[in-house]
Design a protein around this motif. Sequence first.
Motif, short mmCIF file in Angstrom:
data_model
loop_
_atom_site.label_atom_id
_atom_site.label_comp_id
_atom_site.label_asym_id
_atom_site.label_seq_id
_atom_site.Cartn_x
_atom_site.Cartn_y
_atom_site.Cartn_z
N ALA A 27 1.07 -1.23 -0.12
CA ALA A 27 -0.25 -0.46 0.14
C ALA A 27 0.58 1.23 0.25
O ALA A 27 0.54 2.37 -0.77
CB ALA A 27 -0.66 -0.09 1.14
N ARG A 28 1.66 1.51 0.71
CA ARG A 28 2.52 1.97 0.89
C ARG A 28 3.25 3.06 -0.75
O ARG A 28 3.85 3.43 -1.03
CB ARG A 28 3.74 2.48 2.25
N GLU A 29 3.99 1.58 -1.46
CA GLU A 29 4.27 1.92 -2.34
C GLU A 29 3.51 2.25 -2.95
O GLU A 29 3.67 3.37 -4.51
CB GLU A 29 5.07 0.33 -2.92
N LEU A 30 2.57 1.65 -3.48
CA LEU A 30 1.47 2.32 -4.24
C LEU A 30 1.25 3.96 -4.20
O LEU A 30 0.92 4.40 -5.16
CB LEU A 30 -0.30 1.53 -5.08
N ALA A 31 1.25 3.86 -3.24
CA ALA A 31 1.32 5.27 -2.85
C ALA A 31 1.92 6.25 -2.78
O ALA A 31 1.92 7.89 -3.53
CB ALA A 31 0.68 5.65 -1.07
N ARG A 36 -4.20 6.98 -4.71
CA ARG A 36 -5.13 6.66 -3.78
C ARG A 36 -5.30 4.94 -3.27
O ARG A 36 -5.51 4.55 -4.22
CB ARG A 36 -5.95 6.92 -4.04
N VAL A 37 -5.54 5.13 -1.86
CA VAL A 37 -5.35 4.03 -1.39
C VAL A 37 -6.29 3.49 -0.40
O VAL A 37 -6.51 4.25 0.90
CB VAL A 37 -3.81 3.71 -0.92
N MET A 38 -6.78 2.48 -0.55
CA MET A 38 -8.05 2.26 0.31
C MET A 38 -7.26 0.92 1.06
O MET A 38 -7.24 0.31 0.22
CB MET A 38 -9.06 1.92 -0.27
N LEU A 39 -7.29 0.94 2.51
CA LEU A 39 -6.71 0.11 3.00
C LEU A 39 -7.74 -1.26 3.98
O LEU A 39 -8.88 -0.50 4.23
CB LEU A 39 -5.72 0.10 4.43
N CYS A 40 -7.59 -2.17 4.09
CA CYS A 40 -8.48 -2.87 5.06
C CYS A 40 -8.41 -4.35 5.29
O CYS A 40 -6.88 -4.93 5.42
CB CYS A 40 -9.62 -3.67 3.98
N SER A 52 -2.83 5.58 9.92
CA SER A 52 -2.02 7.16 10.26
C SER A 52 -0.56 7.60 9.84
O SER A 52 -0.28 8.10 9.54
CB SER A 52 -2.41 7.20 11.45
N ARG A 53 0.44 6.53 9.38
CA ARG A 53 1.20 6.50 9.39
C ARG A 53 1.43 6.39 8.03
O ARG A 53 2.27 7.25 7.64
CB ARG A 53 1.47 4.84 9.98
N LEU A 54 1.08 6.40 6.82
CA LEU A 54 0.64 6.29 5.43
C LEU A 54 0.20 8.10 4.83
O LEU A 54 0.93 8.67 4.05
CB LEU A 54 -0.12 5.26 4.54
N GLU A 60 -2.42 9.40 0.20
CA GLU A 60 -4.03 10.01 0.28
C GLU A 60 -4.72 8.21 0.30
O GLU A 60 -4.41 7.88 -0.49
CB GLU A 60 -4.72 10.18 -1.39
N VAL A 61 -5.46 8.13 1.90
CA VAL A 61 -5.49 6.87 1.34
C VAL A 61 -6.86 7.32 2.79
O VAL A 61 -7.10 8.17 4.18
CB VAL A 61 -4.40 6.51 2.65
N ALA A 62 -7.40 5.59 2.72
CA ALA A 62 -8.58 5.73 3.85
C ALA A 62 -8.19 4.33 4.69
O ALA A 62 -7.62 3.42 3.12
CB ALA A 62 -9.29 5.46 2.89
#
Length: 327
Positions: A27-31, A36-40, A52-54, A60-62
């Motif tokens: 996720a960090r590498e994509l950002a 724009r990255v959605m984590l789950c 919070s870290r990213l 740009e993350v949620a």
Amino acid sequence: MSRTLHRFADRTALVTGSSRGLGLLIARELARRGCRVMLCARDPRELGFAESRLRAEGAEVASVVCDITDESAPRALLDAVHDRFGPLDVLVNNAGIIQVGPLDALREEDFREAMETMLFAPLRLTLAALPDLRASTAGTLVNISSVGGRIAAPHLLPYATAKFAAAGLSQGLRAELAGAGAGAGEGAGVSVTTVLPGLMRTGSHTAARFHGRPGAEYSWFAAAASLPLLSMDAERAARAIVRAAERRRPELVLTPAAKVGVRLQGLAPATTTRLLGLAARILPGPGQDPRRNVRGSRAAADSPLPAAVTVLGDRAGRRYGEPGPGR
């Protein structure tokens, strides 16, 4: 955070199992490439920390708390992506579990849990995401299988069974989805990349579940997942995975040991089987209470393995959000 233009710049990505470990690093590498990255993930505390870290790094993350094995998960995840970012361009099926132990200490439920987490849940999510991926000019699907999806190592049978199935699904999807996307000509269609990593230093030995004789099983697995000659730096692995997806590569095998194993399996399957059989005889038996199983952070307390052996893996776990011993 650098926003150098890439194929994934200004695209939207969803990464499952992304609160820690390899998923967080992907996720960090994509950002970093402008996604724009959605984590789950299932754990809200870990997920909040990862988001919070990213975000602190400029991403740009949620995030959305989700158990991907729930049949309602695909709709909930895609609704969250659409509400926050719009249509999905990149899906990374990364979530997984590891169960370590001999066959006599495992139950049918262990195999079902592995298959549900690493085959059926990614399948449901992929099918739900296909309309978005087909409509995108950069539609990309990345499936994180394992070298265990080519070589069924002893004492990892539920994991290997599910990863074999995941690798087959991923390869079949690449053929089915070629040309099935927006635009025309070279590069059209949904690109599918199958990733076959070997052991990586993510601290996974603290999150795995160990069956039969947990302390003894933890000893060999934690050592293999921590020592430099047997395992790979996870940040370097994440960069390689995202780069392969950007370049629309069909397959990526990671770590020198995994590459050797896959090549040996292809050239000399009988020899590979004999070597695996020898390894199985060396590994611990089921013990007096074969149904006992504990998480790695507890199994470490019963292990005679010196802490110095796992120092690199433990350090990586703290850095990438895996639970450490005693947590």
